[in-house]
Design a protein around this motif. Sequence first.
Motif, short mmCIF file in Angstrom:
data_model
loop_
_atom_site.label_atom_id
_atom_site.label_comp_id
_atom_site.label_asym_id
_atom_site.label_seq_id
_atom_site.Cartn_x
_atom_site.Cartn_y
_atom_site.Cartn_z
N PRO A 208 0.84 -1.21 0.00
CA PRO A 208 0.00 0.00 0.00
C PRO A 208 0.87 1.25 0.00
O PRO A 208 1.90 1.31 0.68
N VAL A 209 0.46 2.23 -0.78
CA VAL A 209 1.27 3.44 -0.93
C VAL A 209 0.36 4.61 -1.27
O VAL A 209 -0.72 4.44 -1.84
N THR A 210 0.79 5.80 -0.90
CA THR A 210 0.08 7.02 -1.28
C THR A 210 1.00 7.89 -2.14
O THR A 210 2.15 8.12 -1.78
N LEU A 211 0.48 8.34 -3.27
CA LEU A 211 1.19 9.28 -4.14
C LEU A 211 0.55 10.65 -3.96
O LEU A 211 -0.67 10.78 -3.98
N VAL A 212 1.40 11.65 -3.78
CA VAL A 212 0.93 13.00 -3.48
C VAL A 212 1.38 13.95 -4.58
O VAL A 212 2.59 14.03 -4.90
N LEU A 213 0.43 14.67 -5.14
CA LEU A 213 0.71 15.73 -6.11
C LEU A 213 0.54 17.07 -5.43
O LEU A 213 -0.54 17.38 -4.91
N HIS A 214 1.61 17.88 -5.40
CA HIS A 214 1.55 19.17 -4.75
C HIS A 214 2.50 20.13 -5.46
O HIS A 214 3.69 19.84 -5.60
N ARG A 215 1.96 21.23 -5.93
CA ARG A 215 2.75 22.25 -6.62
C ARG A 215 3.54 21.67 -7.79
O ARG A 215 4.68 22.02 -8.04
N GLY A 216 2.92 20.74 -8.50
CA GLY A 216 3.52 20.15 -9.68
C GLY A 216 4.49 19.02 -9.43
O GLY A 216 4.99 18.41 -10.38
N LYS A 217 4.77 18.71 -8.17
CA LYS A 217 5.71 17.65 -7.82
C LYS A 217 4.94 16.44 -7.27
O LYS A 217 3.94 16.59 -6.58
N VAL A 218 5.47 15.24 -7.54
CA VAL A 218 4.85 14.02 -7.05
C VAL A 218 5.80 13.35 -6.07
O VAL A 218 6.98 13.13 -6.36
N THR A 219 5.30 13.02 -4.88
CA THR A 219 6.09 12.37 -3.85
C THR A 219 5.35 11.12 -3.36
O THR A 219 4.18 10.92 -3.66
N VAL A 220 6.07 10.31 -2.57
CA VAL A 220 5.55 9.04 -2.09
C VAL A 220 5.45 9.08 -0.57
O VAL A 220 6.38 9.52 0.11
N GLU A 221 4.30 8.64 -0.03
CA GLU A 221 4.10 8.61 1.41
C GLU A 221 3.45 7.29 1.81
O GLU A 221 2.91 6.57 0.96
N ASP A 222 3.45 7.00 3.10
CA ASP A 222 2.66 5.90 3.63
C ASP A 222 1.19 6.31 3.61
O ASP A 222 0.86 7.49 3.78
N PRO A 223 0.28 5.36 3.42
CA PRO A 223 -1.16 5.68 3.43
C PRO A 223 -1.62 6.25 4.76
O PRO A 223 -1.09 5.90 5.83
N ARG A 224 -2.64 7.16 4.67
CA ARG A 224 -3.24 7.74 5.86
C ARG A 224 -4.76 7.74 5.69
O ARG A 224 -5.28 7.70 4.57
N ASP A 225 -5.45 7.78 6.80
CA ASP A 225 -6.92 7.75 6.76
C ASP A 225 -7.50 8.97 6.06
O ASP A 225 -8.62 8.91 5.53
N ASP A 226 -6.78 10.08 6.05
CA ASP A 226 -7.33 11.30 5.47
C ASP A 226 -6.90 11.52 4.02
O ASP A 226 -7.07 12.62 3.48
#
Length: 277
Positions: A208-226
């Motif tokens: 399981p993984v979360t991909l985050v798009l912010h200000r044109g950049k994509v990063t990888v995080e651990d999943p969160r409930d929110d």
Amino acid sequence: MPSPISDAQWHAVRVSLKHAGDRFAELVSSRDPDAKATQDWTVADTAAHVAVIAKLYTAQIGAEETPHPLPSLRSTVLTTTVDTVSDLNATALARFTERDTGRIIEQLQADIDVILRISDGLDPEEPLPWLGDSRVPRAGVLAHLVNELLIHGWDIARWRIPPQDAALFVDLFLVGLLRHDPGHLLANDEPPRERRIAVQFRSDHTNPVTLVLHRGKVTVEDPRDDNDVRLRFDPPTLNLMNFHRVSKARAVLTGKIGISGPKPWLLPRFLKTVRLP
């Protein structure tokens, strides 16, 4: 942040590469080379395309600098983005003129053997240069070649893609690329947005993984409930969808892709940046 590549994943992708290569070779050898595999490519063209990628990776995958098999493409590779990969493919096919499928498959299998031999014992996590001046872990490069064999085998025969093999592309290549450095591979004309979009990816075969798009950049995080969006997927279907073999509507209507979360309407905006050729 997802854990580094494990020994088990490194072993799995190496086994999958050998198996997928042998399976692709058997498939191509049984087909009419001039039959259409896609709208633009014959079976021979498709096999040649995969063989070019394998040939490029024989030079890229090792620990030391080796001669580039197609040196005229070196600068093009560095400037290629998701939206210009088709131009690179066309150029490479024009310069790789062999269309005898027997000779193509013989070379492809030999190059896969070279890749497996020279990468044996090397660090699977070491980032290697890839398209668009990005960096992909060594195991991710192998996973990309596995996916090329599977996707183009599907083009030829609509064959079954094993979910555990498709999962390697997600875990090792896609997440690996984003964990290291996507360079300008994902560059597009979308203006960077202040709104942060977090999309969680889950399946029975991937971490399981979360991909985050912010200000044109994509990063990888651990999943969160929110997380804004939760996407549950069948790995073969996700890969086929991302490479435009299966429509998004079909993937969702067949239940192979499930979308939930507090803000699912943000997914289309996310996918304008996080996309594949």
